[in-house]
Design a protein around this motif. Structure first.
Motif, mmCIF file in Angstrom:
data_model
loop_
_atom_site.group_PDB
_atom_site.id
_atom_site.type_symbol
_atom_site.label_atom_id
_atom_site.label_comp_id
_atom_site.label_asym_id
_atom_site.label_seq_id
_atom_site.Cartn_x
_atom_site.Cartn_y
_atom_site.Cartn_z
ATOM 1 N N THR A 87 -13.807 -47.926 -38.378
ATOM 2 C CA THR A 87 -13.139 -48.443 -37.169
ATOM 3 C C THR A 87 -11.905 -49.237 -37.590
ATOM 4 N N GLN A 88 -10.834 -49.031 -36.864
ATOM 5 C CA GLN A 88 -9.590 -49.749 -37.159
ATOM 6 C C GLN A 88 -9.064 -50.342 -35.847
ATOM 7 N N PRO A 89 -9.050 -51.701 -35.729
ATOM 8 C CA PRO A 89 -8.517 -52.284 -34.495
ATOM 9 C C PRO A 89 -7.002 -52.159 -34.417
ATOM 10 N N LEU A 90 -6.527 -52.253 -33.208
ATOM 11 C CA LEU A 90 -5.093 -52.100 -32.955
ATOM 12 C C LEU A 90 -4.704 -53.043 -31.813
ATOM 13 N N LEU A 91 -3.605 -53.755 -32.007
ATOM 14 C CA LEU A 91 -3.067 -54.584 -30.918
ATOM 15 C C LEU A 91 -1.788 -53.929 -30.427
ATOM 16 N N ALA A 92 -1.681 -53.731 -29.147
ATOM 17 C CA ALA A 92 -0.480 -53.041 -28.646
ATOM 18 C C ALA A 92 -0.271 -53.300 -27.164
ATOM 19 N N ARG A 93 0.977 -53.394 -26.768
ATOM 20 C CA ARG A 93 1.360 -53.425 -25.349
ATOM 21 C C ARG A 93 2.890 -53.339 -25.250
ATOM 22 N N THR A 94 3.366 -53.133 -24.073
ATOM 23 C CA THR A 94 4.810 -53.011 -23.877
ATOM 24 C C THR A 94 5.403 -54.361 -23.478
ATOM 25 N N LEU A 95 6.465 -54.745 -24.161
ATOM 26 C CA LEU A 95 7.151 -56.019 -23.869
ATOM 27 C C LEU A 95 8.660 -55.833 -24.025
ATOM 28 N N LEU A 96 9.390 -56.795 -23.490
ATOM 29 C CA LEU A 96 10.842 -56.777 -23.691
ATOM 30 C C LEU A 96 11.198 -57.324 -25.063
ATOM 31 N N VAL A 97 12.083 -56.643 -25.740
ATOM 32 C CA VAL A 97 12.617 -57.172 -27.001
ATOM 33 C C VAL A 97 14.140 -57.173 -26.875
ATOM 34 N N GLY A 98 14.750 -58.320 -27.250
ATOM 35 C CA GLY A 98 16.207 -58.427 -27.120
ATOM 36 C C GLY A 98 16.766 -59.561 -27.932
ATOM 37 N N SER A 99 18.045 -59.737 -27.788
ATOM 38 C CA SER A 99 18.718 -60.748 -28.600
ATOM 39 C C SER A 99 18.592 -62.152 -27.996
ATOM 40 N N SER A 100 18.052 -62.228 -26.781
ATOM 41 C CA SER A 100 17.768 -63.545 -26.197
ATOM 42 C C SER A 100 16.438 -63.445 -25.446
ATOM 43 N N PRO A 101 15.828 -64.603 -25.130
ATOM 44 C CA PRO A 101 14.492 -64.565 -24.514
ATOM 45 C C PRO A 101 14.458 -63.776 -23.204
ATOM 46 N N ASN A 102 13.382 -62.984 -23.051
ATOM 47 C CA ASN A 102 13.124 -62.218 -21.810
ATOM 48 C C ASN A 102 14.268 -61.281 -21.408
ATOM 49 N N THR A 103 14.957 -60.788 -22.379
ATOM 50 C CA THR A 103 16.002 -59.794 -22.089
ATOM 51 C C THR A 103 15.811 -58.601 -23.030
ATOM 52 N N GLY A 104 16.671 -57.653 -22.894
ATOM 53 C CA GLY A 104 16.690 -56.539 -23.845
ATOM 54 C C GLY A 104 16.034 -55.295 -23.302
ATOM 55 N N THR A 105 15.380 -54.558 -24.181
ATOM 56 C CA THR A 105 14.828 -53.258 -23.821
ATOM 57 C C THR A 105 13.311 -53.283 -23.947
ATOM 58 N N SER A 106 12.667 -52.438 -23.168
ATOM 59 C CA SER A 106 11.207 -52.347 -23.293
ATOM 60 C C SER A 106 10.853 -51.675 -24.608
ATOM 61 N N ALA A 107 9.894 -52.265 -25.280
ATOM 62 C CA ALA A 107 9.460 -51.670 -26.548
ATOM 63 C C ALA A 107 7.941 -51.704 -26.609
ATOM 64 N N PHE A 108 7.386 -50.707 -27.258
ATOM 65 C CA PHE A 108 5.940 -50.688 -27.447
ATOM 66 C C PHE A 108 5.650 -51.492 -28.716
ATOM 67 N N VAL A 109 4.983 -52.625 -28.521
ATOM 68 C CA VAL A 109 4.749 -53.567 -29.627
ATOM 69 C C VAL A 109 3.379 -53.275 -30.238
ATOM 70 N N MET A 110 3.343 -53.101 -31.569
ATOM 71 C CA MET A 110 2.080 -52.784 -32.232
ATOM 72 C C MET A 110 1.820 -53.748 -33.374
ATOM 73 N N SER A 111 0.561 -53.937 -33.585
ATOM 74 C CA SER A 111 0.162 -54.664 -34.783
ATOM 75 C C SER A 111 -1.093 -53.987 -35.318
ATOM 76 N N ILE A 112 -1.130 -53.820 -36.633
ATOM 77 C CA ILE A 112 -2.305 -53.160 -37.247
ATOM 78 C C ILE A 112 -3.048 -54.249 -38.037
ATOM 79 N N PRO A 113 -4.080 -54.831 -37.442
ATOM 80 C CA PRO A 113 -4.831 -55.871 -38.158
ATOM 81 C C PRO A 113 -5.538 -55.313 -39.397
ATOM 82 N N GLU A 114 -6.091 -56.220 -40.192
ATOM 83 C CA GLU A 114 -6.823 -55.765 -41.381
ATOM 84 C C GLU A 114 -7.985 -54.884 -40.948
#
Lengths: 241, 370
Positions: free
Chosen positions: B89-116
């Motif tokens: 089993t391999q856990p995964l953290l993921a969701r869609t958030l805004l990423v940009g050059s200033s807070p709460n701006t920019g483009t939607s991106a699928f954010v992932m993290s692969i825990p141990e």
């Protein structure tokens, strides 16, 4: 004035028209364009059809050419009755049996002179080098061999009519039908076309029917007929040259 | 044979140019719309397809990774690991958030993290992340980096959290957006559910039947949906189909009608203006079929040239789009190009119908009128 038909051509009737009537009806009005017309034309004969405007001359020519169906009566060309033919058989008559020369030339502007003349052969299924040679030969016969690549728009009226004659002859038809062939030409060109039609008829033995008001054509005609009010008759005294 | 159809088309070049231009535009529109749709459709399932696992476990009610967030129950990882037949089993953290050059701006991106986990390295590689980023850092896909104009060493904001760009990488792109990767610590803090994972990737022991194992996990672990990899990819693509296909269909139909109208109008006006010529052709022996063939050839020639030009421009436009707007993926499939070709043929045949009817009524006797 007119050369006498040879004994053998006297025997052969190329065109036989019997009781040909055409009535145009529009609402409650009807016009009798031709009224029980009877006519026989022999091989090699040049017939001039005259008459006042609206007398039915062109209608008669159109029916003989298979472009218009009569109300009643029959037309036989070379022994074949064409009035009862289906449309799908009539174009065979136009392809092989008759050739048309028009008052307004009716050349196809987007095509070259050569292409205009080769078209009837193409439509009849002949193409390639042979068709081109025949078309060039027909153009040469009318003195247009130097203009084969020209577009009709760059030709004079006389030249256009020469091309039109070449197109009418290229498929070697038994019967040539010419409608006012000199009407849109000046005196010199008109005369040249008349001479050309005569030479073409006499050298190849083709039968020619010409509808015209041009009295010069009388000089080359073997017979002159008068059509008035849809009825065919001899030329009245008042119209005799 | 004298190429009558071609001669007449070339005789009126401005009108030919308008007709070909119209068909080119219609074909361009159709091909481009289909390519964009196929590009998004293809991209939609890539993430699910790329996972080095047989099954995806998500929160119950989650249909795909991109529409809504999946938050699994806190004990889900342990519970799934204990299901018979589960090998890894391999856990995964993921969701869609805004990423940009200033807070709460920019483009939607699928954010992932692969825990141990046992498949951490394999999963990171499969998604194109490489080594997991350090806390406080972020790895941007090239699409996202280009979109927000960021490069290594810059500071960007994920929501309101500032992160340093560690590097850009060829991450697997999501359906509508690029992908970014962060550390487990940052993902937990930013997502706001430090005790729960978003997904669990499951590897099965040899001999396990996928569907049976999925059903077993769902029955033993409350609050979960279990998908095979193919199901999860298909589920994402189905979202695309349901959301976009009707719009695509409408646009394609409109483009088809525009092309059809332009060919029809051109051929019809050309035919009407040249009625006398058709009468002349009839008089010198043309059958109705031969005349119809002239009209049909004209229509086909316009459609063919318009198709070739439209397809070529669409292919070039696709390259420009891929360079300038990376979140728009384009995928040209021979099936779509063939279908558009058939549509162009249909367009030309339909466009010829009315002119052909007009020609069939032409009286050859009009050639005698001065």
């Amino acid at each position: 004035m007119k050369p006498a038909p040879t004994p053998e051509t006297e025997e052969e009737v190329v065109l036989e028209v019997r009781g040909l009537t055409k009535e145009f009806v529009s609402g409650k009005t009807s016009v009798l364009a031709t009224d029980h017309v009877d006519l026989e034309v022999r091989r090699g004969e040049i017939v001039l059809l005259m008459g006042p405007s609206g007398s039915g001359k062109t209608t008669l020519l159109t029916m003989i050419g298979g472009l218009l169906r009569p109300t009643s009566g029959t037309i036989r060309i070379g022994g074949r009755e064409i009035t009862s033919l289906a449309e799908s058989d009539l174009y065979e008559v136009r392809r092989h049996v008759v050739g048309f020369v028009f008052q307004v030339f009716n050349l196809l502007e987007p095509l070259s002179v050569l292409e205009n003349v080769v078209i009837p052969l193409n439509l009849a299924g002949e193409s390639g080098k042979d068709a081109n040679l025949r078309a060039r030969s027909a153009l040469s016969d009318v003195g247009m061999s130097e203009r084969v690549d020209f577009k009709p728009s760059s030709l004079s009226g006389g030249e256009k009519q020469r091309v039109s004659i070449a197109r009418a002859l290229v498929h070697d038809p038994e019967l040539v039908l010419a409608d006012e062939p000199t009407a849109n030409l000046d005196s010199k060109n008109g005369y040249d076309v008349v001479v050309l039609l005569r030479d073409m008829a006499k050298t190849t033995g083709r039968t020619v029917i010409i509808v015209s008001h041009d009295h010069r054509i009388r000089e080359i005609a073997d017979r002159v007929l008068w059509l008035e009010d849809g009825k065919l008759s001899a030329v009245p005294e008042t119209q005799a040259a | 044979m004298v190429p009558i159809a071609r001669r007449y088309l070339l005789f009126d070049r401005p009108r030919l140019a308008i007709a070909v231009g119209g068909v080119t535009f219609a074909v361009l529109l159709i091909v481009l719309i289909l390519a964009l749709y196929q590009g998004i459709y293809d991209r939609a399932g890539r993430l699910a397809d790329a996972a080095p696992a047989a099954l995806w476990v998500s929160q119950a009610g989650t249909s795909d990774p991109f529409h809504g967030a999946s938050i699994l129950p806190p004990d889900a990882l342990e519970d799934v690991t204990n299901v018979p037949g589960v090998a890894t089993t391999q856990p995964l953290l993921a969701r869609t958030l805004l990423v940009g050059s200033s807070p709460n701006t920019g483009t939607s991106a699928f954010v992932m993290s692969i825990p141990e986990g046992p498949l951490q390295a394999q999963t990171s590689d499969a998604f194109g992340i490489g080594s997991p980023p350090e806390p406080g850092s972020i790895v941007l896909s090239e699409t996202v980096a280009k979109d927000i104009g960021a490069s290594s060493g810059d500071t960007v904001f994920l929501g309101t959290a500032p992160l340093r760009v560690e590097r850009t990488s060829s991450l697997v792109d999501a359906a509508f957006s690029g992908v970014v990767a962060v550390s487990e610590r940052d993902a937990s803090a930013i997502f706001g559910h430090p005790d729960s994972y978003s997904y669990i990737l499951v590897g099965l022991a040899d001999g396990q039947v996928l569907e049976d194992a999925a059903a077993e996990i769902e029955s033993r672990v409350d609050g979960t949906n279990v998908f095979t990899r193919e199901e999860f990819a298909d589920s994402t693509r189905q979202e695309i189909e349901e959301g976009f296909l009707p719009i695509v269909a409408v646009l394609v139909v409109v483009a088809f009608i525009v092309g059809l109208a332009l060919i029809a109008l051109t051929i019809y006006t050309m035919t009407i203006e040249r009625v006398r010529d058709y009468a002349v052709l009839k008089a010198v022996g043309a059958s109705s079929g031969q005349l119809f063939s002239v009209v049909l050839r004209q229509s086909l020639l316009i459609a063919l040239v318009g198709y070739l030009a439209g397809s070529l421009v669409a292919l070039l436009a696709g390259n420009v789009i891929a360079t300038e707007i990376p979140e728009f993926a384009t995928l040209y499939r021979w099936q779509d190009l063939s279908a558009v070709f058939v549509a162009a043929l249909v367009m030309s045949v339909l466009a010829a119908v009315v002119p052909i009817q007009r020609i069939s009524r032409v009286e050859p006797a009009i050639v005698f009128r001065a």
